[in-house]
Design a protein around this motif. Structure first.
Motif, PDB file in Angstrom:
ATOM      1  N   GLU A  42      26.037  44.036  43.108  1.00  0.00           N
ATOM      2  CA  GLU A  42      26.943  44.963  42.429  1.00  0.00           C
ATOM      3  C   GLU A  42      27.998  45.545  43.359  1.00  0.00           C
ATOM      4  OE1 GLU A  42      27.254  45.559  39.368  1.00  0.00           O
ATOM      5  OE2 GLU A  42      25.422  44.819  38.429  1.00  0.00           O
ATOM      6  N   THR A  43      27.713  45.604  44.654  1.00  0.00           N
ATOM      7  CA  THR A  43      28.618  46.279  45.582  1.00  0.00           C
ATOM      8  C   THR A  43      29.211  45.365  46.653  1.00  0.00           C
ATOM      9  OG1 THR A  43      26.721  46.932  46.945  1.00  0.00           O
ATOM     10  CG2 THR A  43      27.455  48.487  45.256  1.00  0.00           C
ATOM     11  N   ALA A  44      28.762  44.128  46.723  1.00  0.00           N
ATOM     12  CA  ALA A  44      29.229  43.223  47.781  1.00  0.00           C
ATOM     13  C   ALA A  44      30.728  42.979  47.671  1.00  0.00           C
ATOM     14  CB  ALA A  44      28.479  41.901  47.703  1.00  0.00           C
ATOM     15  N   ASP A  45      31.448  43.116  48.784  1.00  0.00           N
ATOM     16  CA  ASP A  45      32.877  42.825  48.762  1.00  0.00           C
ATOM     17  C   ASP A  45      33.189  41.468  49.388  1.00  0.00           C
ATOM     18  OD1 ASP A  45      32.391  43.411  51.391  1.00  0.00           O
ATOM     19  OD2 ASP A  45      33.589  45.232  51.442  1.00  0.00           O
ATOM     20  N   THR A  46      32.138  40.772  49.856  1.00  0.00           N
ATOM     21  CA  THR A  46      32.287  39.433  50.407  1.00  0.00           C
ATOM     22  C   THR A  46      31.319  38.488  49.714  1.00  0.00           C
ATOM     23  OG1 THR A  46      32.923  40.310  52.588  1.00  0.00           O
ATOM     24  CG2 THR A  46      32.188  38.012  52.493  1.00  0.00           C
ATOM     25  N   PHE A  47      31.829  37.374  49.216  1.00  0.00           N
ATOM     26  CA  PHE A  47      31.012  36.344  48.585  1.00  0.00           C
ATOM     27  C   PHE A  47      30.970  35.131  49.502  1.00  0.00           C
ATOM     28  CE2 PHE A  47      32.277  37.681  43.947  1.00  0.00           C
ATOM     29  CZ  PHE A  47      31.782  38.955  44.192  1.00  0.00           C
TER      30      PHE A  47
ATOM     31  N   THR B 124      26.583  41.950  33.616  1.00  0.00           N
ATOM     32  CA  THR B 124      27.938  41.956  34.155  1.00  0.00           C
ATOM     33  C   THR B 124      27.864  42.289  35.633  1.00  0.00           C
ATOM     34  OG1 THR B 124      28.874  42.677  32.036  1.00  0.00           O
ATOM     35  CG2 THR B 124      30.242  42.977  33.988  1.00  0.00           C
ATOM     36  N   VAL B 125      28.497  41.475  36.456  1.00  0.00           N
ATOM     37  CA  VAL B 125      28.495  41.679  37.899  1.00  0.00           C
ATOM     38  C   VAL B 125      29.942  41.770  38.375  1.00  0.00           C
ATOM     39  CG1 VAL B 125      27.816  40.743  40.138  1.00  0.00           C
ATOM     40  CG2 VAL B 125      26.336  40.416  38.158  1.00  0.00           C
ATOM     41  N   GLN B 126      30.337  42.936  38.793  1.00  0.00           N
ATOM     42  CA  GLN B 126      31.690  43.165  39.299  1.00  0.00           C
ATOM     43  C   GLN B 126      32.767  42.644  38.351  1.00  0.00           C
ATOM     44  OE1 GLN B 126      32.521  42.862  43.443  1.00  0.00           O
ATOM     45  NE2 GLN B 126      30.379  42.803  44.046  1.00  0.00           N
ATOM     46  N   GLY B 127      32.577  42.933  37.058  1.00  0.00           N
ATOM     47  CA  GLY B 127      33.557  42.550  36.056  1.00  0.00           C
ATOM     48  C   GLY B 127      33.393  41.143  35.511  1.00  0.00           C
ATOM     49  N   MET B 128      32.459  40.378  36.060  1.00  0.00           N
ATOM     50  CA  MET B 128      32.236  39.000  35.600  1.00  0.00           C
ATOM     51  C   MET B 128      31.018  38.951  34.683  1.00  0.00           C
ATOM     52  SD  MET B 128      32.864  36.910  39.200  1.00  0.00           S
ATOM     53  CE  MET B 128      31.558  37.840  40.051  1.00  0.00           C
ATOM     54  N   ASP B 129      31.178  38.264  33.540  1.00  0.00           N
ATOM     55  CA  ASP B 129      30.061  38.089  32.611  1.00  0.00           C
ATOM     56  C   ASP B 129      29.161  36.965  33.124  1.00  0.00           C
ATOM     57  OD1 ASP B 129      30.936  40.056  30.856  1.00  0.00           O
ATOM     58  OD2 ASP B 129      32.220  38.675  29.762  1.00  0.00           O
TER      59      ASP B 129
ATOM     60  N   PHE C 118      37.689  35.264  45.279  1.00  0.00           N
ATOM     61  CA  PHE C 118      36.785  34.426  44.481  1.00  0.00           C
ATOM     62  C   PHE C 118      37.154  34.485  43.007  1.00  0.00           C
ATOM     63  CE2 PHE C 118      33.068  34.006  41.750  1.00  0.00           C
ATOM     64  CZ  PHE C 118      32.610  32.750  42.120  1.00  0.00           C
ATOM     65  N   LYS C 119      37.419  35.680  42.497  1.00  0.00           N
ATOM     66  CA  LYS C 119      37.767  35.820  41.081  1.00  0.00           C
ATOM     67  C   LYS C 119      39.062  35.074  40.768  1.00  0.00           C
ATOM     68  CE  LYS C 119      35.526  40.334  40.594  1.00  0.00           C
ATOM     69  NZ  LYS C 119      35.756  41.789  40.342  1.00  0.00           N
TER      70      LYS C 119
ATOM     71  N   ASP D  82      44.998  41.347  34.718  1.00  0.00           N
ATOM     72  CA  ASP D  82      44.250  40.896  33.537  1.00  0.00           C
ATOM     73  C   ASP D  82      42.985  41.726  33.342  1.00  0.00           C
ATOM     74  OD1 ASP D  82      46.139  38.971  33.099  1.00  0.00           O
ATOM     75  OD2 ASP D  82      44.985  37.332  34.007  1.00  0.00           O
ATOM     76  N   GLU D  83      42.266  41.995  34.450  1.00  0.00           N
ATOM     77  CA  GLU D  83      41.049  42.802  34.365  1.00  0.00           C
ATOM     78  C   GLU D  83      41.386  44.213  33.893  1.00  0.00           C
ATOM     79  OE1 GLU D  83      39.157  42.632  38.166  1.00  0.00           O
ATOM     80  OE2 GLU D  83      38.048  40.813  37.674  1.00  0.00           O
ATOM     81  N   GLY D  84      42.509  44.745  34.375  1.00  0.00           N
ATOM     82  CA  GLY D  84      42.927  46.086  33.960  1.00  0.00           C
ATOM     83  C   GLY D  84      43.234  46.135  32.472  1.00  0.00           C
TER      84      GLY D  84
END
Length: 218
Positions: free
Chosen positions: A87-92, A30-35, A145-146, A178-180
């Motif tokens: 895991e910590t990147a805020d920019t993709f 799991t990476v930043q909430g993404m499977d 991105f999400k 939705d994530e929450g």
């Protein structure tokens, strides 16, 4: 985590048919909430056959896989490369990739690099010398991105116009909600499991509750 394509893994390499069907064992994380499913970990060799029937292979300089339950322009799930700070990147960095004839192929998203230049360099390192598939790179926030990938927009090139980007950003709050809800559901299930486990553990005679004077003695 066990990867079928890892050089430290003694499982047999998947056949071409298995690769095309995707029915071989992969690593999952799991990476930043993404499977995410990892098809080729860093250091493994990615291989296949091109449109002309020529075999190709490439040693991977980064983990490569896809985001589950998404769909890209090629009909498969959305491809990503994972860097050292995934895991910590805020920019993709979303790379719009071209076919050899210059038409749009699909996107490849770089997660875990600190700049656009580093992301493009890492992308090119996973392809043959002289690779010309990189059309352009769009720098986006993790939240944007999400919102884009969960809405099914990944079937097209990532837009760079102000209007299109604003439309994507307008969905960020919905994705966050939705994530929450998913996190809350998982927490509730965990609490129920803990409650069921605690009910099954008998209290030791003379055991003191860790409250009041008892807490001060701990």
């Amino acid at each position: 985590m066990l990867f079928r394509s890892s050089p430290k893994n003694d499982l047999p390499e998947p056949t071409l048919a298995q690769k095309e069907a995707g029915n071989y064992k992969k690593g999952h994380t799991t990476v930043q909430g993404m499977d995410v499913a990892i098809e080729n970990p860093k250091g493994s060799v990615r291989s296949g056959v091109d449109e002309g029937g020529q075999k190709w292979s490439q040693k991977m300089s980064a983990h490569y896989g896809y985001i589950k339950r998404t769909q890209g322009a090629d009909g498969d799930q959305v491809d990503i490369f994972l860097g050292p700070d995934a895991e910590t990147a805020d920019t993709f960095y979303v790379i719009n990739q071209n076919n050899k004839d210059g038409s749009f192929d699909e996107t490849k998203t770089m997660i875990g690099w600190s700049s656009l230049e580093e992301a493009e360099k890492a992308y090119l390192a996973n392809y043959e010398d002289g690779w010309t598939g990189l059309r352009n790179t769009v720098e986006v926030s993790a939240d944007e991105f999400k919102a884009w990938v969960t809405a099914g927009d990944a079937k097209k090139a990532y837009p760079n116009s102000r209007k299109a980007r604003a439309k994507i950003r307008s969905r960020i709050s919905t994705v966050a909600a939705d994530e929450g809800a998913v996190r809350k559901s998982k927490e509730q299930k965990l609490q129920k499991l803990r409650g069921a486990r605690d009910k099954g553990v008998p209290k030791v005679e003379g055991e003191q509750e860790a409250t009041g004077a008892g807490r001060a003695e701990l």
